[in-house]
Each structure stands twice: as structure tokens, then as C-alpha cells.
Design a protein around this motif. Structure first.
Motif, mmCIF file in Angstrom:
data_model
loop_
_atom_site.group_PDB
_atom_site.id
_atom_site.type_symbol
_atom_site.label_atom_id
_atom_site.label_comp_id
_atom_site.label_asym_id
_atom_site.label_seq_id
_atom_site.Cartn_x
_atom_site.Cartn_y
_atom_site.Cartn_z
ATOM 1 N N TYR A 1 0.822 -1.203 0.000
ATOM 2 C CA TYR A 1 0.000 0.000 0.000
ATOM 3 C C TYR A 1 0.862 1.261 0.000
ATOM 4 O O TYR A 1 1.805 1.383 0.775
ATOM 5 C CB TYR A 1 -0.944 0.023 1.205
ATOM 6 N N LYS A 2 0.495 2.176 -0.867
ATOM 7 C CA LYS A 2 1.193 3.455 -0.971
ATOM 8 C C LYS A 2 1.021 4.274 0.312
ATOM 9 O O LYS A 2 -0.078 4.382 0.858
ATOM 10 C CB LYS A 2 0.623 4.234 -2.159
ATOM 11 N N ARG B 1 -2.901 -2.858 6.885
ATOM 12 C CA ARG B 1 -2.296 -2.963 5.561
ATOM 13 C C ARG B 1 -0.800 -3.258 5.600
ATOM 14 O O ARG B 1 -0.211 -3.597 4.581
ATOM 15 C CB ARG B 1 -2.591 -1.692 4.764
ATOM 16 N N GLU C 1 -9.818 1.245 -4.986
ATOM 17 C CA GLU C 1 -8.590 1.131 -4.203
ATOM 18 C C GLU C 1 -7.503 0.401 -4.983
ATOM 19 O O GLU C 1 -6.324 0.714 -4.879
ATOM 20 C CB GLU C 1 -8.891 0.377 -2.904
ATOM 21 N N GLU D 1 -3.990 5.009 -10.898
ATOM 22 C CA GLU D 1 -4.152 6.327 -10.313
ATOM 23 C C GLU D 1 -4.798 7.292 -11.293
ATOM 24 O O GLU D 1 -4.363 7.445 -12.434
ATOM 25 C CB GLU D 1 -2.785 6.860 -9.873
ATOM 26 N N ALA E 1 -3.945 3.235 -4.620
ATOM 27 C CA ALA E 1 -3.358 2.821 -3.339
ATOM 28 C C ALA E 1 -2.547 1.536 -3.432
ATOM 29 O O ALA E 1 -1.553 1.369 -2.726
ATOM 30 C CB ALA E 1 -4.467 2.653 -2.294
ATOM 31 N N THR F 1 0.834 0.935 -10.370
ATOM 32 C CA THR F 1 -0.290 0.508 -9.533
ATOM 33 C C THR F 1 -0.934 -0.726 -10.149
ATOM 34 O O THR F 1 -0.623 -1.123 -11.277
ATOM 35 C CB THR F 1 -1.354 1.609 -9.428
#
Length: 527
Positions: free
Chosen positions: A82-83, A91, A297, A301, A313, A361
Motif C-alpha cells: 500500500y502506498k 495494511r 482502491e 491512479e 493505493a 499501480t
């Protein structure tokens, strides 16, 4: 999806009804508009509404089931991170037995079980066609078993509650063993198999059908053959049920890998490849409250609401990215090669460079293809595929290898998936793509494990696979080392979940809420 399955709260009302029986002493008349099991379940329509209520728990508007959690934050593995999350969060596997989402997953699964139990106890009440009744009964049995599969997969042995809650004083139950839970799962699914309808009966793939039961039974048996039961005799059962799906002739691979997921975003049902999808509807605006968040999610992006917002994310690990060859068409679809940016008020695609692996992503579900407008930032009608035909072929190959070794049938199954991934005709041999001949059992299994990672990434299967192979802890700990040694400085935190992984993370903790109210239940090791 385009099929509007209306979900009713009838089941909740019926359960609530039993809690207010004491009010009778204050009333001179009996209310006639209150829904209870005694005055419900009188028609086929009642049974259908109750069945919809069981299916509804697979969505869960708070995101703990297939609207989000079971393919994202509840399934942390070595395939993504997860960013901008590094500490004090589920997470990154930094949590305890009081964590809300872990508790809610338990709660929602048992809600589904209780609704199924109530339906099964009343399924014979209406006068109706027995074939239709059996189809409802079969789906309820399967769904009860599937909720238990989710529970045992995530928590280990759990209480086996096989009757509905009809009183707040119903005794609590101790945990059944993992073996006992799996025995109940198999029993329900095998009874359901001849009762449910063929997939050709429906215009969508959101209902449990014969091949769905068979495919999930193959998954259940394959899991039983691995950790923690290690009942290797179940490989033969997994092979039998995978073969049932394949030999049915009802399913095939979509020639285009990307089109599988574009169809989801466009609300197009495609039952040849996707045996069973969790049906989402609407976008949480207006009366329909059964939307999901597939591609939000875990999407590429994008800051623009008209294209389809996603904060991006979920990011792939370099380990996952490097599993793909550059010519494997799945790589740049599953892992987004671009993001959307706004420059001087203009939205455009910005493509990543070869060095920006950690910046990428997840990209399987791209909101730009959604057709429902206006688009909601957090919800959409994109279905989630629980089981695809590609998964069935890979299970066939794995089970075949375990039972008979890497014979031609095992090669053929996995090579079909590989050929489609490279944009080739699935039934034509291609030495440049096919697995090399002459592999031993161990080498074939290793190739198969990597193939499952490539084909099924971001679909909620990687953690499950690693655990049943007994590899979860070692893979996560080695990932921590890889990230620390190789990731750019700005992305070192990508190994946070991996660093926090220990043997206890093979299972979730039993929620504190359950421990508090049930004195018969015990906690999982390490929690």
C-alpha cells in the motif's frame, strides 16, 4: 452489473422479531404486519428474497467481503503493498485482535451463515415446483459452506453453527477443528451439486451453478491437500472436480486477457471465462445500496471523476513485476503502465519509465471503461470474479502433477493459460511460450506456482496459495530483504508488511468481540 438483484432486509427483520417476543404481555392484539419466520417463507417469492439476502453478505457495503477487503487489505501478500502506509495499520500487518475489519469479516460471514440456516429450515414450507425449490436449497447450502470456507481459510477452526439464531440465549459454541469445518463444507457442497441449475439456465454468472460448485470444490480439496491439513489424498478429489468443469464444455478462456476485466468494468457478463462473479449494482447513489469498489482502491491512479477516480493505493512489488516477461501481455494489463495526471487543467496519461516499477499501480480494472455515469469516487457496479476458468485449468495442472506427475494433461492445462497470456491461440502448441518438456514434479510445481501469481494477481488468491503451499512466512520475510536491498530509497517502506510477518500471520486472530462474549472459544497462537 446489468442484472438488478434486489436485496432485502427481510432476514434481519425475522431475526429481530424473536428479540421482541416479550412485548406480547404489553399488547392486547397481535401485530399482523411484523415479519417473522412463522408468517414468512410462504411463497416461492419469499424464498427468492431470502436467498438474495444470503448472497447479499458476499458484498457487505462496509467493504469486508468482495466489495473490497477479500482481494485487497485482508489479503496482504508478496504481490502488492500500500502506498504511503508504513506503520500501525492492517495494511502492513501491524494490528491486534481488536482490529475492526478483522472482526467485521467474522461477523459478516456468520450473518451469511445464519441467513442460510434460516432459509434452509423453511425451504420446504411453500407449495411450489420442486426443481425450483431444490435450486434455492442448493444455493443456500453452497453459500453456507462458502462462508465457512472464508472463515476457516482466515481464522482456522471456527464454531460450526448449523441452525439459525432464534433466541438471544442460544448457547455459544466452541471452535470445531479445521478438519471438522472442512468436512461440513464438503458435505454441503456435494449435496448442493445436483440441486443447483446449469449455468445455461441464467443470463448472468452471478448465481451459483453446477460448474461453480464443482470449481470451488476443486479449490477446497486443493486447500485440504496443503497446509494445515496436509491430506494429500485430496489432490485426487481436486483433480476429479476440476475435470468435471473442464469436461462440461460450458467454459473456455476468453481469447483476450484484458477483455475479461474490461467486461467487468462495462457491466458485461461473460460466463465462459468467469464461472462466478459477485454481482454489484449501482454506485451507492439512490435506492440501490449494493455497489462495490473494484478498481477504486486497486485501480490505476486517476484524479479525474469523469474518467473514474482512484488514488492508486495498491502497488505491485518488484517481485511480482519481475515474474513477467516483457512480451507477456498480462504484465502491462495487470500492472498499470500509466497513470492519469492533470497539467494546466488538462487530464492526460503519463507513462511510467522502466525504472519506475514501484510507482506503478494495480491495473486490471480500469475505471475509464465504466459506462455508468455519473461516477462515484468510492463505489461502482463492477463485478468481482470469484473463480475463473483459467484458475480451474491451473488447479487441474497442479492436481494432475501431484497425482500423476507432470504428464501431458498437466502441461496442456497450464500451457493454455500461458498461450492466452502471450496473445497466442490457446490450443496450438508454441515452443516459445509453452513450459519446457521434461520437468520433474518439483520443477513443474514451481513453474505452476509462478504461473498462478502471474495469471491471478490482485484477485485475492496469492495469500491463500502461499499459505496452503506452506510458503507464506518465508516468502514474506524474503520479500522484506529484497525490498531493503533493492528498492529506491523513497520506496523502502514497501517491505513494511513483509517485515512484520511472523508465523502468527498465517491466520487472523479470533476477534476480541467474540472472545468477550463466548467463553468457550480460544485465541489463535501468537495473538
Amino acid at each position: 452489473m446489468k442484472v438488478n438483484i434486489k436485496i432485502y432486509i427481510v432476514m434481519s427483520c425475522m431475526l429481530a422479531g424473536s428479540l421482541f417476543s416479550a412485548c406480547n404481555k404489553f399488547l392486547d392484539t397481535k401485530p399482523e404486519d411484523f415479519v417473522t419466520p412463522e408468517n414468512y417463507f410462504n411463497t416461492e417469492a419469499d424464498l427468492d428474497r431470502a436467498l438474495n439476502g444470503v448472497y447479499n453478505r458476499l458484498i457487505d457495503n462496509w467493504g469486508r467481503m468482495y466489495s473490497r477487503g477479500l482481494y485487497s487489505y485482508l489479503n496482504i501478500s508478496d504481490e502488492f503493498f500500500y502506498k504511503n502506509v508504513s506503520v500501525n495499520n492492517l495494511r502492513v500487518l501491524d494490528f491486534d485482535a481488536g482490529q475492526l475489519d478483522v472482526g467485521k469479516l467474522w461477523e459478516v460471514a456468520y450473518q451469511g451463515i445464519d441467513r442460510a440456516n434460516l432459509l434452509l429450515e423453511n425451504v420446504n414450507k411453500p407449495k411450489m415446483d420442486d426443481t425450483k425449490r431444490n435450486a434455492i436449497k442448493g444455493q443456500a447450502l453452497f453459500l453456507r459452506a462458502y462462508f465457512y470456507f472464508v472463515l476457516v481459510d482466515n481464522y482456522g477452526g471456527v464454531p460450526l453453527k448449523m441452525s439459525s439464531t432464534n433466541s438471544p440465549t442460544t448457547p455459544n459454541l466452541p471452535r470445531s477443528s479445521v478438519a471438522e469445518v472442512y468436512a461440513a463444507i464438503v458435505a454441503d457442497m456435494k449435496i448442493a451439486e445436483p440441486l443447483v441449475k446449469d449455468i445455461s439456465t441464467y443470463t448472468n454468472n452471478e448465481r451459483v451453478t453446477t460448474t461453480v460448485v464443482q470449481a470451488i470444490l476443486a479449490r477446497v480439496y486443493l486447500t485440504m491437500a496443503g497446509e494445515p491439513l496436509k491430506d494429500v489424498s485430496k489432490y485426487a478429489d481436486a483433480l476429479t472436480y476440476a475435470d468435471k468443469v473442464i469436461n462440461s464444455g460450458k467454459h473456455s478462456l476468453n481469447p483476450s486477457y484484458s477483455n475479461i476485466f474490461i467486461n467487468h468494468s462495462k457491466d458485461i457478463n461473460e460466463p465462459q471465462e468467469c464461472l462466478w462473479e459477485i454481482g454489484m449494482y449501482g454506485n451507492q447513489q439512490g435506492a440501490a445500496q449494493i455497489a462495490g469498489g473494484v478498481g477504486v482502491e486497486n485501480g490505476l491512479e486517476c484524479p479525474d471523476d469523469n474518467i473514474g477516480f482512484s488514488g492508486g493505493a495498491v502497488h505491485p512489488t518488484a517481485r511480482l513485476f519481475n515474474l513477467f516477461e516483457a512480451v507477456d501481455q498480462r504484465r502491462d494489463w495487470a500492472i498499470a503502465p500509466y497513470k492519469y495526471v492533470v497539467t494546466a487543467g488538462v487530464v492526460s496519461k503519463s507513462f511510467y519509465t522502466a525504472a519506475q516499477v514501484y510507482d506503478r499501480t494495480a491495473g486490471k480494472w480500469r475505471r475509464e471503461y465504466e459506462t455508468q455515469v455519473p461516477k462515484n469516487r468510492l463505489y461502482n457496479s463492477t463485478n468481482f470474479p470469484v473463480i475463473r476458468y483459467a484458475d480451474v485449468l491451473l488447479m487441474k495442472a497442479e492436481a494432475e502433477n501431484a497425482v500423476n506427475g507432470p504428464v501431458a494433461a498437466a502441461y496442456n492445462a497450464v500451457n493454455q493459460v500461458r498461450r492466452r497470456g502471450y496473445g497466442k491461440a490457446v490450443n496450438a502448441a508454441d515452443p516459445a511460450v509453452d513450459l519446457p518438456a521434461g520437468l520433474g514434479r518439483t520443477d513443474f510445481l514451481q513453474r505452476l506456482q509462478d504461473e498462478r501469481a502471474r495469471e491471478l494477481c490482485f484477485e485475492g488468491m496469492r495469500k491463500h496459495d502461499l499459505i496452503r503451499w506452506g510458503l507464506y512466512v518465508s516468502k514474506m520475510q524474503s520479500l522484506a530483504t529484497e525490498v531493503n536491498n533493492n528498492a529506491p530509497a523513497a520506496w523502502k517502506y514497501a517491505g513494511s508488511a513483509a517485515k512484520n510477518t511472523t508465523a502468527r500471520n498465517v491466520l487472523f486472530p479470533v476477534p476480541n468481540t467474540e472472545i468477550t462474549i463466548n467463553r468457550f472459544i480460544t485465541q489463535n497462537p501468537g495473538w
